[in-house]
Design a protein around this motif. Structure first.
Motif, PDB file in Angstrom:
ATOM      1  N   ASN A  95       0.845  -1.195   0.000  1.00 36.04           N
ATOM      2  CA  ASN A  95       0.000   0.000   0.000  1.00 36.04           C
ATOM      3  C   ASN A  95       0.882   1.248   0.000  1.00 36.04           C
ATOM      4  OD1 ASN A  95       0.918   0.415   2.586  1.00 36.04           O
ATOM      5  ND2 ASN A  95      -1.019  -0.012   3.583  1.00 36.04           N
ATOM      6  N   THR A 100      -4.403   7.092   2.142  1.00 35.39           N
ATOM      7  CA  THR A 100      -5.694   7.121   2.834  1.00 35.39           C
ATOM      8  C   THR A 100      -5.462   7.326   4.327  1.00 35.39           C
ATOM      9  OG1 THR A 100      -5.690   4.714   3.058  1.00 35.39           O
ATOM     10  CG2 THR A 100      -6.834   5.626   1.149  1.00 35.39           C
ATOM     11  N   ASP A 102      -6.849   5.719   6.787  1.00 32.85           N
ATOM     12  CA  ASP A 102      -6.913   4.508   7.591  1.00 32.85           C
ATOM     13  C   ASP A 102      -6.853   3.287   6.676  1.00 32.85           C
ATOM     14  OD1 ASP A 102      -8.186   2.243   9.082  1.00 32.85           O
ATOM     15  OD2 ASP A 102      -8.318   3.770  10.643  1.00 32.85           O
ATOM     16  N   SER A 105     -10.305   1.432   5.317  1.00 33.73           N
ATOM     17  CA  SER A 105     -10.926   1.869   4.067  1.00 33.73           C
ATOM     18  C   SER A 105      -9.807   2.346   3.156  1.00 33.73           C
ATOM     19  CB  SER A 105     -11.931   2.997   4.327  1.00 33.73           C
ATOM     20  OG  SER A 105     -12.496   3.442   3.107  1.00 33.73           O
ATOM     21  N   SER A 106      -9.206   1.406   2.452  1.00 33.76           N
ATOM     22  CA  SER A 106      -7.996   1.753   1.708  1.00 33.76           C
ATOM     23  C   SER A 106      -7.803   0.793   0.545  1.00 33.76           C
ATOM     24  CB  SER A 106      -6.794   1.709   2.655  1.00 33.76           C
ATOM     25  OG  SER A 106      -5.650   2.229   2.018  1.00 33.76           O
ATOM     26  N   ARG A 128      -9.344  -3.597  -2.306  1.00 31.52           N
ATOM     27  CA  ARG A 128      -9.958  -2.281  -2.078  1.00 31.52           C
ATOM     28  C   ARG A 128     -11.121  -2.505  -1.124  1.00 31.52           C
ATOM     29  NH1 ARG A 128     -11.420   2.086  -0.426  1.00 31.52           N
ATOM     30  NH2 ARG A 128     -12.333   3.763  -1.689  1.00 31.52           N
ATOM     31  N   HIS A 130     -14.007  -0.761   1.652  1.00 29.55           N
ATOM     32  CA  HIS A 130     -14.696   0.435   2.127  1.00 29.55           C
ATOM     33  C   HIS A 130     -14.979   0.349   3.623  1.00 29.55           C
ATOM     34  CE1 HIS A 130     -15.273   0.595  -2.224  1.00 29.55           C
ATOM     35  NE2 HIS A 130     -15.458   1.882  -2.087  1.00 29.55           N
ATOM     36  N   LYS A 299     -18.934   9.741  -4.648  1.00 31.98           N
ATOM     37  CA  LYS A 299     -17.768   8.959  -5.074  1.00 31.98           C
ATOM     38  C   LYS A 299     -17.983   8.449  -6.494  1.00 31.98           C
ATOM     39  CE  LYS A 299     -16.102   9.234  -0.878  1.00 31.98           C
ATOM     40  NZ  LYS A 299     -14.972  10.135  -0.573  1.00 31.98           N
TER      41      LYS A 299
END
Length: 444
Positions: A95, A100, A102, A105-106, A128, A130, A299
């Protein structure tokens, strides 16, 4: 039976002798023959690969017996599921910590620069989330179909597995893949600029099959797919697409879905942006219009230069990237034969051609597409060159079966502005220096 110092395994003397004889240790003439033969073999390869013969003749990797050639290895039950070699432990999803707030959610990224062919190993498919990874008990999992249907239905996992199933190879790309590159080169690695894409074999049931089981009313024009995770992820899908090629999948590459990929059930929406492939799928509601939920308003919309936003931009357009050489896969062997390798894909179908440029787009050569060319799947391409050690500006440009051509980044900005995050399919440039180091740059 005596133990070998520093080793877990012990070897009977007779077996040890057999191993050494087989390797040529106890037979000097065999050892000389092995060395001479391999050196000759290396010499035979010199004409094509320009390898220096002296290296092969004095190489201890050839002349010295290695531990794996001397001692017994682990038994068949040591790795009951199987793991990659310890020498490949660097090949992992990664990552970008600052991307992001956190990690729940990343997103993390597929190491495209380490892979070949078109199939992504399950353990390397980007994630991914949420609301983090939902831990779902398949025995308690249900899929409901309701709304504008003749008969609302609830399926268990066992129910779903009794319907006729099929296997299809599809790529899955996050709409935000390459999103950080809209305003210029940002991230120094193919894994981070293009790693939100993967390609696997999905096994499941056609969505049409279970919708027909419930009986979609004539007024049913849209479908809402909803996930069982804590974010209750949901997306609206036109009924035409739902009845065309969508699936509800329970396996990928032959094994059950991984939890991070939606275990035990996910939606497959071939060629369309990844957020629509709802994971941990629990409900399908049939309606007469789209729902305008969070993920399709605040989004996954494309902000244009005039301040307006494009919505329902589902298809992932034609795109390609050179995976090697790239910043995480520099050229380490010096001048000589060089394999330029990459991936191309289109949400509109198959890839017809990929061109590669070594001079920043001034001149193009047709690359060789190798492996299967499947609808809405990754395509692998190669261009084999003889590198003279000079600097390169590597680019690839894909053209799909419908004639769509991958745009330059300037062409993309001219049409869409610079405010967007999503659907960046512009041509990527890697700068290969004379010493083989590679950097992410932009030649528009």
């Amino acid at each position: 039976m005596s133990s070998v110092p520093g080793r877990k395994k012990s070897v009977p003397p007779a077996a040890q002798q057999a191993v050494e004889d087989a390797a040529g240790v106890a037979n000097p003439s065999r050892r000389r023959l092995l060395t001479t033969g391999l050196a000759a073999g290396a010499g035979a390869a010199i004409a094509g690969l320009q390898v220096r013969p002296a290296l092969a003749a004095d190489d201890p990797a050839i002349t010295e017996i290695q531990d794996w050639n001397r001692y017994l290895g682990d038994g068949v039950d040591a790795r009951p599921y199987g793991t990659p070699s310890q020498y490949e432990e660097h090949v992992v999803r990664r990552n970008v910590a600052w991307l992001t707030a956190d990690p729940v959610s990343s997103v993390n990224f597929t190491p495209l620069h380490e892979l070949d062919g078109i199939i992504t190993p399950n353990g390397l498919c980007f994630e991914r989330h949420h609301a983090g990874i939902a831990d779902v008990d398949p025995a308690q999992h249900r899929l409901m179909i309701d709304g504008l249907v003749d008969t609302p239905l609830v399926f268990t996992m066992e129910d779903l597995k009794r319907f006729p199933r099929e296997n299809r190879v599809y790529f899955l790309e996050c709409a935000a893949n390459s999103g950080m590159e809209w305003r210029g080169a940002q991230l120094n690695g193919c894994q981070f600029t293009h790693g939100m894409v993967h390609c696997v074999v999905y096994t499941g049931v056609k969505l049409r099959t279970i919708l027909e089981e419930a009986g979609v009313k004539a007024s049913g024009k849209w479908l809402l797919a909803e996930g069982a995770d804590a974010s209750a992820m949901s997306r609206s899908i036109p009924m035409e697409k739902a009845l065309d090629d969508c699936m509800v999948a329970f396996k990928m590459n032959g094994e059950a879905l991984r939890p991070e990929q939606g275990y035990p059930l996910r939606l497959v929406v071939p060629g369309w942006e990844g957020n629509m492939w709802v994971k941990w799928l629990r409900r399908l509601e049939v309606g007469d219009k789209p729902w305008h939920h969070r993920e399709e308003t605040s989004k996954y919309t494309d902000l244009l230069a005039n301040g307006k936003a494009r919505r329902f931009t589902w298809v992932m357009d034609v795109k390609s990237v050179i995976t090697s050489p790239s910043p995480q896969a520099p050229v380490t062997h010096g001048r000589g034969p060089l394999v330029i390798s990459g991936l191309a894909w289109s949400g509109n179908g198959t890839i017809k051609r990929v061109d590669v440029s070594v001079d920043g787009g001034r001149n193009w050569q047709a690359a060789r597409i190798d492996g299967p060319s499947l609808d809405k799947a990754l395509h692998r391409f190669y261009l084999d060159i003889d590198w003279d050690g000079s600097e390169l500006l590597l680019q690839s440009r894909a053209i799909d079966e419908h004639g769509y051509i991958q745009p330059t980044k300037n062409e993309l900005r001219l049409a869409r502005g610079e405010n967007s995050i999503y659907h960046n399919n512009g041509i990527q440039t890697w700068y290969v220096k004379a010493d083989g180091v590679v950097e992410n740059v932009e030649v528009s």
